[in-house]
Structure formats: structure tokens, C-alpha cells
Design an enzyme around this catalytic site. Structure first.
Site, PDB file in Angstrom:
ATOM      1  N   LYS A 107      14.805 -65.406  -3.659  1.00 27.90           N
ATOM      2  CA  LYS A 107      14.934 -66.857  -3.487  1.00 27.90           C
ATOM      3  C   LYS A 107      15.298 -67.128  -2.043  1.00 27.90           C
ATOM      4  CE  LYS A 107      14.871 -70.474  -6.303  1.00 27.90           C
ATOM      5  NZ  LYS A 107      14.084 -70.455  -7.550  1.00 27.90           N
TER       6      LYS A 107
HETATM    7  N1  GLU Z   1      10.526 -71.954  -7.622  1.00 29.99           N
HETATM    8  C1  GLU Z   1       9.893 -71.593  -8.852  1.00 29.99           C
HETATM    9  C2  GLU Z   1      10.886 -70.904  -9.773  1.00 29.99           C
HETATM   10  O1  GLU Z   1      12.057 -71.089  -9.653  1.00 29.99           O
HETATM   11  C3  GLU Z   1       8.629 -70.795  -8.621  1.00 29.99           C
HETATM   12  C4  GLU Z   1       8.828 -69.498  -7.903  1.00 29.99           C
HETATM   13  C5  GLU Z   1       7.518 -68.794  -7.558  1.00 29.99           C
HETATM   14  O2  GLU Z   1       6.490 -69.238  -7.984  1.00 29.99           O
HETATM   15  O3  GLU Z   1       7.605 -67.797  -6.858  1.00 29.99           O
HETATM   16  O4  GLU Z   1      10.525 -70.207 -10.698  1.00 29.99           O
END
Ligand code: GLU
Length: 416
Positions: A107
Site C-alpha cells: 500500500k
Molecule cells: N485500492 C484497492 C484495494 O484496496 C485496489 C488495489 C489494487 O488494485 O491493487 O483493494
């Protein structure tokens, strides 16, 4: 934010611990999986249009990569911090494992309020951030995506900044605009997937979506698409809200009208038509069958969870329920469909986009949506069966399935 004296990472590790007990996971593996592989904290200087300078702080945390490249979104939010990003990166590890796509968990975030920046300022900040993390990302290393307050345009800038260094690399980020390698279906995938999971839960629990009263907190990408899909499949969307407040209508809101107003730059509470205005707390405590938190972290906690009247909470946001809130909901007989399952449609869609970029072959949207529902239905069935077999909650089951897969890969690769 940090409620109940638990930081976000501590809270996610609390959930991890409950599942690790069921799995009887050894201490060495717990030590590997409750810490992160790599953390970057990078200075992001932004030259403002008026000549001034803001120095923001940006983060990228790679939690575990045993099952594939690190994967996860980038959020722009004033309260983004290293600990929260750690917790959310860990959630990505369990999510990608649970839905069985070949990624690990990561993240990122920048601690800034993007509403204070112009488009040019946002672009400069995004490019600078990508330059700051470019040495640890890569199409087989770490693949960012949109998250809170970031979108397809943000991803286009990131892709361009990376491609300027490494050559044309659409697979470096997912959630891109269709014109530069995005996948038809990806934009709506998280919200649509939330309703795919709700549908699977309804079928297994013996109730129908027809006339089901749904309340949705948050009307960004995830909340708005969840509302559209819920209404399309026969639910009555009785309440929706954004950060400024919400609206409620017992017989069901005209969802398209709210969507049109909000996508045109308006607020939910400014939408004209027959409804009552409500606050966010009233939305969470209002009468409904299904409550879908699709906004910030820690919205349901030990002090307000007792007021929830829904029978089912479907977590479209990441970490919307604190451990204290989770316990209150459970004690009150409310079923919680956890974030790592409920919102996994986003990262599954990202996987489809990444695979298409690598193959340089675009799928039709119908195929995308069909394979998305398929993966979510399989993950839901595995989670529900595990919960039944072990007499545990859906969250404990979802974490246990994900943790078991990651532990197996980590062991095989010799992490411990
Ligand atoms: N931000 C989204 C999540 O929390 C998508 C993450 C992604 O597609 O890598 O799952």
C-alpha cells in the site's frame, strides 16, 4: 485516527492473531507475517502554481511478496501515515491470497489533502512521488493502483513517469484510463464486486436481493458503483452519504440521479428530489437490511456499533470496523462480510488489467465481469464453508484461508 488504543497495523494484526490461533501457526511464521518486508518514506516536494512550495511525505510499504509481486493502491489523504499504510498493506496480502491471484500485498499514500491542490499541482506531486519510489516498483516487483482520492488520471501520470525512465510500461500500475492500457470493467470492479459478494451471501443465507434495503456510507468510486449495481439487481438503496452528509428515502433513492449529481461535482446532500437529509452517524444507525461502509477506516467502533440495525454489514472500505466494533456487531448477531473478501473485486480487476497489459490483448467487458464474479463467488463459498467448519466468523475464516496460503508459499520459498 487510531481508536481503542490500537493503531491500524495493530488492529489488522489483532485480526491476524485470531486466525493464526485457528491455524495454530508457529511463532516464527507469525513473526514474519506480522511485520513488513520493506517500507519507504519519501519526501515529496510540490511546487505550487503560485510559486510556493509544499513538502508532503509519501509512503510505500511492501508487506509480503511470497505469492507474487507486491500489489496495492496509493491514497492521498491528510491522515495517511506509515502505520496506517502498513496495516492496509497487510490487508492486501490476505486479500490477494484469499481470492487466489498471484500477488503479494502493498500500500502507499501521501499525507496531503488533494482537494487543496490544482490539477497541475496534483500532476507534479504524483510524478515526483513515482520518481521517489521507482527503484522499488516494477511490473514483476510492485504494481500500484488507485485508492482513496486517486483515480485513473493519477495512474496515467504514474505510468508516464515510470515509462519515461524504463520504457513503455503500462503494466506498472493498474486502474489506468482505457486510452492508455486500462481494462474495460476495472473502474466499476470494486463496487460491482461488493454486490457480487452480497449476492453470493444472500443465496447461501436464503434471502433475495429483491427489495433488500441497503444503506451505503461513502459515494466515491466504490460506494457509487455499489449503489448502481445494488439498484440494478433489485435492492432498494434507502440511504447514501458522502463526507458532508447523506440522504434517505424509505422506498429507495433514485440512484442514477445521485450518481449524476455527484459525478458532476456536487454533494450527495445537494441532490434534489424526495428524500430526508441525514448525517453520517444517522446513516450507520438507520433502519436497513444491509449496511455497506464504503468510506474511511474505523467508521464502526466500540462506541457506535451497538446502534447498527442492519442484519449484515458488507465492508466495501478497507478496515472500516475496529476490533471493538467487530465484537459488538458479532455479539448482536450481525454478520460481517469482511473487507478482504467484500472489496476484493478491485484487485481482482487489477489482476485482469495487468495480465492483459502483459499479453497485449484486451478482453471484452462482459468477460471481465463474468470472471470477476466467478472468482468472488469461489472465494465467498470457501470462506463461508471454512467459517461453518470451524465455527468462526467470516472475517476469521477469510484471514485464515489467506494466511494459510501465504504461510505455505513463505515456507516453500525459505522465508523461515
Ligand atoms: N485500492 C484497492 C484495494 O484496496 C485496489 C488495489 C489494487 O488494485 O491493487 O483493494
Amino acid at each position: 485516527m487510531a481508536r481503542e488504543n490500537l493503531s491500524a497495523f495493530e488492529a489488522v494484526n489483532r485480526y491476524f492473531g485470531e486466525a493464526a490461533e485457528i491455524l495454530d501457526l508457529d511463532d516464527d511464521m507469525r513473526a514474519i507475517l506480522t511485520t513488513t518486508y520493506r517500507e519507504i518514506s519519501v519526501q515529496v516536494p510540490v511546487r505550487l502554481d503560485d510559486g510556493g512550495l509544499v513538502v508532503a511525505q509519501g509512503y510505500r510499504v511492501q508487506h509480503n511478496g511470497a505469492r507474487g509481486p507486491y500489489k496495492g493502491g496509493i491514497r492521498y489523504h491528510p491522515s495517511a501515515n506509515l502505520d496506517e499504510v502498513r496495516g492496509l498493506a497487510s490487508l492486501m496480502t490476505w486479500k490477494t491470497a484469499l481470492v487466489d491471484i498471484p500477488f503479494g500485498g502493498a500500500k502507499g499514500g501521501i499525507a496531503i489533502d488533494p482537494s487543496t491542490l490544482s490539477q497541475h499541482e496534483l500532476e507534479r506531486m504524483t510524478r515526483r512521488f513515482m520518481n521517489g519510489i521507482a527503484h522499488v516498483v516494477g511490473i514483476y516487483r510492485d504494481i500500484p493502483a488507485p485508492d482513496m482520492n486517486t483515480n485513473a488520471q493519477t495512474m496515467a501520470w504514474m505510468m508516464d513517469a515510470f515509462s519515461a525512465r524504463e520504457g513503455y510500461s503500462p503494466a506498472i500500475v493498474t486502474g489506468k484510463p482505457l486510452a492508455v492500457g486500462g481494462a474495460p470493467g476495472r473502474e466499476s470492479a470494486t463496487g460491482r464486486g461488493v454486490i457480487d459478494v452480497l449476492e453470493a451471501h444472500a443465496a447461501r443465507s436464503g434471502f433475495s436481493l429483491d427489495g433488500l434495503r441497503v444503506a451505503i456510507q461513502g459515494f466515491g468510486n466504490v460506494g457509487s458503483w455499489a449503489a448502481v449495481e445494488a439498484a440494478r439487481r433489485g435492492c432498494h438503496v434507502v440511504a447514501v452519504s458522502d463526507q458532508w452528509g447523506g440522504v434517505r428515502r424509505e422506498s429507495g433513492l433514485d440512484v442514477q440521479r445521485v450518481v449524476d449529481a455527484v459525478r458532476g461535482g456536487g454533494k450527495v446532500s445537494e441532490v434534489e428530489g424526495a428524500h430526508d437529509d441525514i448525517t453520517n452517524e444517522e446513516l450507520l444507525a438507520g433502519e436497513c437490511d444491509v449496511l455497506i461502509p464504503a468510506a474511511l477506516d474505523e467508521q464502526l467502533h466500540s462506541e457506535n456499533a451497538d446502534a447498527v440495525q442492519a442484519r449484515v454489514v458488507v465492508e466495501a472500505a478497507n478496515y472500516p470496523t475496529t476490533p471493538g466494533g467487530d465484537k459488538v456487531l458479532g455479539d448482536n448477531g450481525i454478520v460481517v462480510v469482511p473487507d478482504v473478501l467484500a472489496n476484493a473485486g478491485g484487485v481482482i480487476g487489477s489482476y485482469f488489467e495487468w495480465a492483459q497489459n502483459i499479453q497485449q490483448f484486451q478482453w471484452k467487458e462482459a468477460r471481465f465481469n463474468e470472471e470477476l464474479a466467478d472468482k468472488l463467488h469461489v472465494a465467498y463459498a470457501a470462506t463461508a464453508s471454512y467459517a461453518e467448519a470451524h465455527g468462526c466468523t467470516l472475517r476469521q475464516a477469510a484471514f485464515a484461508i489467506g494466511i494459510d496460503r501465504v504461510a505455505t508459499a513463505s515456507r516453500l520459498r525459505g522465508y523461515v
